[in-house]
Design an enzyme around this catalytic site. Structure first.
Site, PDB file in Angstrom:
ATOM      1  CB  THR A 125     -66.518  -6.443  -1.692  1.00  0.00           C
ATOM      2  OG1 THR A 125     -67.528  -6.297  -2.692  1.00  0.00           O
ATOM      3  CG2 THR A 125     -67.108  -6.173  -0.318  1.00  0.00           C
ATOM      4  CG  HIS A 149     -66.831 -10.657 -10.917  1.00  0.00           C
ATOM      5  ND1 HIS A 149     -68.096 -10.233 -11.242  1.00  0.00           N
ATOM      6  CD2 HIS A 149     -66.541 -10.103  -9.721  1.00  0.00           C
ATOM      7  CE1 HIS A 149     -68.556  -9.461 -10.261  1.00  0.00           C
ATOM      8  NE2 HIS A 149     -67.627  -9.370  -9.332  1.00  0.00           N
ATOM      9  CB  THR A 176     -53.427 -20.510   1.178  1.00  0.00           C
ATOM     10  OG1 THR A 176     -52.915 -21.047   2.392  1.00  0.00           O
ATOM     11  CG2 THR A 176     -52.847 -21.251  -0.011  1.00  0.00           C
ATOM     12  CB  CYS A 206     -84.611  -5.271  -6.746  1.00  0.00           C
ATOM     13  SG  CYS A 206     -84.862  -4.322  -8.238  1.00  0.00           S
TER      14      CYS A 206
HETATM   15  C1  LIG Z   1     -68.732  -4.909  -8.885  1.00  0.00           C
HETATM   16  C2  LIG Z   1     -68.193  -3.722  -8.165  1.00  0.00           C
HETATM   17  C3  LIG Z   1     -67.651  -3.844  -6.870  1.00  0.00           C
HETATM   18  C4  LIG Z   1     -67.656  -5.144  -6.115  1.00  0.00           C
HETATM   19  O1  LIG Z   1     -66.720  -6.040  -6.653  1.00  0.00           O
HETATM   20  P1  LIG Z   1     -66.683  -7.565  -6.177  1.00  0.00           P
HETATM   21  O2  LIG Z   1     -65.445  -8.094  -6.801  1.00  0.00           O
HETATM   22  O3  LIG Z   1     -67.919  -8.178  -6.746  1.00  0.00           O
HETATM   23  O4  LIG Z   1     -66.652  -7.582  -4.709  1.00  0.00           O
HETATM   24  C5  LIG Z   1     -67.132  -2.715  -6.280  1.00  0.00           C
HETATM   25  N1  LIG Z   1     -67.133  -1.538  -6.903  1.00  0.00           N
HETATM   26  C6  LIG Z   1     -67.637  -1.376  -8.144  1.00  0.00           C
HETATM   27  C7  LIG Z   1     -67.599  -0.040  -8.790  1.00  0.00           C
HETATM   28  C8  LIG Z   1     -68.188  -2.455  -8.809  1.00  0.00           C
HETATM   29  O5  LIG Z   1     -68.693  -2.287 -10.024  1.00  0.00           O
END
Ligand SMILES: *Cc1c(COP(=O)(O)O)cnc(C)c1O
Length: 389
Positions: free
Chosen positions: A76, A205, A244, A329
């Site tokens: 994000t 993640h 940081t 949702c």
């Molecule tokens: C999960 C996802 C995001 C957001 O990533 P975060 O690290 O959770 O902010 C953005 N773009 C795509 C295509 C995603 O699958």
């Protein structure tokens, strides 16, 4: 072997941290806790060396050089930094930008913000597979076009965009090419040079690293891209991203990239086989199942719509298989997914859609369990609909 319940089939939403990744991160919490920006003592040097190692691991996975990696809190932030940072820095070139309608909200919403601030945005549509038309993209580029943002692979339907064609067009027209590659990194081969990418967003993640850690690749040669920072501070990371460094998160992202890189070919074919088994198991036992998205797809996920069933009931009946629905949702009212709408899936079908995304811990037994479950649930729902009390 009995399947352990609930079964996790939502790897596109997030992945567990790989125990090997966790082990690499662990010492950097309590023992090697130094600030990577401290240059006057060994605590800082140790942290900085770990960050440099992670830089090489990330760079190796995407074919960049290590000094082109900017650490962020996730995709994000990477998307916001890429989009607002480039637009603010290169505004003098023109205020026209191009993206497409099935992007993640973390790209769509920054583009919408710029649009409401007076920027001109071209929103490219997609075909039934979820792909943009590269000729349409080429026609949309004008003398005042600054940037193009097209995701590598879609998070809901897995469709991959023709990255190399898009990169070639952007390069030949002198337009900055940004891609949200969150779902593609570590799953399919990526090389920022051969794909002509200037900015690439990724998140730990989604590839067995920790939440809250990500990176933005920023091209520093042919051409060198500079970004106006999102926030001001200590001037870390070439002034593009102050704050940081999250050393544990960075070390985790690096380790996750190295593991993904080593196992990618084998794991992708293993998951493609499981995904095909899932699709085949369901479509051979049930009529009226539609596979959403097509053409080149990510190997590990599928998005299916089921005719003649009610979306809400379908999802709540999948209680012990963790999947994701084809609807947003986020509000009290169920709205079909805008991605499914964009590829032409009718309203009712879009509401009755399930995204299955597999990953490192997925097994044949789990896939067979999910198939059995979906088939039973859909059959029961259709029978009840056919003969109401
Ligand atoms: C999960 C996802 C995001 C957001 O990533 P975060 O690290 O959770 O902010 C953005 N773009 C795509 C295509 C995603 O699958």
């Amino acid at each position: 072997m009995p399947v352990q319940l609930p079964v996790y089939m939502d790897y596109n939403a997030t992945t567990p941290v790989d125990p090997k990744v966790f082990a690499v991160m662990a010492p950097f919490f309590c023992e090697a806790f130094g600030n990577a920006a401290s240059t006057s003592h060994s605590f800082g040097w140790t942290a900085n060396a770990a960050v440099d190692k992670a830089r090489m691991q990330v760079a190796a996975l995407i074919g960049s050089s290590p000094n082109e990696i900017i650490w962020t809190s996730g995709s994000t932030e990477s998307n916001n930094l890429a989009i607002f940072g480039a637009c603010k820095n290169y505004e003098y070139r023109g205020r026209h930008i191009i993206t497409q309608v099935t992007e993640h909200k973390a790209v769509i919403d920054p583009y919408k913000r710029l649009q409401s601030d007076g920027w001109q945005v071209t929103w490219l549509g997609v075909d039934r597979n979820g792909r943009i038309d590269v000729d349409e993209l080429a026609r949309a580029i004008r003398h005042d076009t600054l940037m193009v943002s097209i995701m590598w692979a879609n998070n809901e339907i897995g469709t991959m965009q023709p990255m190399h064609d898009i990169g070639r067009i952007c390069k030949s027209r002198g337009v900055i090419f940004h891609t949200d590659a969150t779902q593609a990194v570590g799953k399919v081969g990526i090389n920022v040079d051969s794909a002509g990418i200037d900015l690439l967003s990724m998140s730990a993640h989604k590839l067995y690293g920790p939440k809250g850690s990500g990176a933005l690749y920023v091209r520093n040669h042919d051409p060198r891209i500079e970004l106006f920072p999102l926030f001001e501070g200590g001037g870390h990371q070439l002034g593009m991203r102050s704050g940081t460094l999250n050393v544990t998160g960075i070390v985790g992202l690096g380790a996750a990239c190295e593991i993904a890189f080593q196992g990618m070919a084998d794991e992708s074919s293993r998951l493609a086989i499981l995904r095909d088994r899932l699709e085949k198991g369901i479509t051979t036992q049930l009529e009226g199942v539609h596979i959403n998205g097509g053409g080149e797809r990510l190997p590990h996920c599928t998005n299916l719509s089921f005719a003649d069933v009610e979306g809400g009931v379908l999802l709540s009946s999948m209680d012990d298989v963790a999947v994701s629905s084809g609807s947003a949702c986020t509000s009290a009212v169920k709205e079909p997914s805008f991605v499914l709408k964009a590829i032409g899936v009718p309203y009712e079908l879009a509401l009755a859609s399930i995204r299955f995304s597999l990953g490192r811990q997925s097994t044949v037994e789990e896939v067979d369990y999910a198939v059995e479950k979906v088939v039973a649930v859909v059959k029961r729902m259709r029978e009840m609909k056919a003969k109401p009390e």
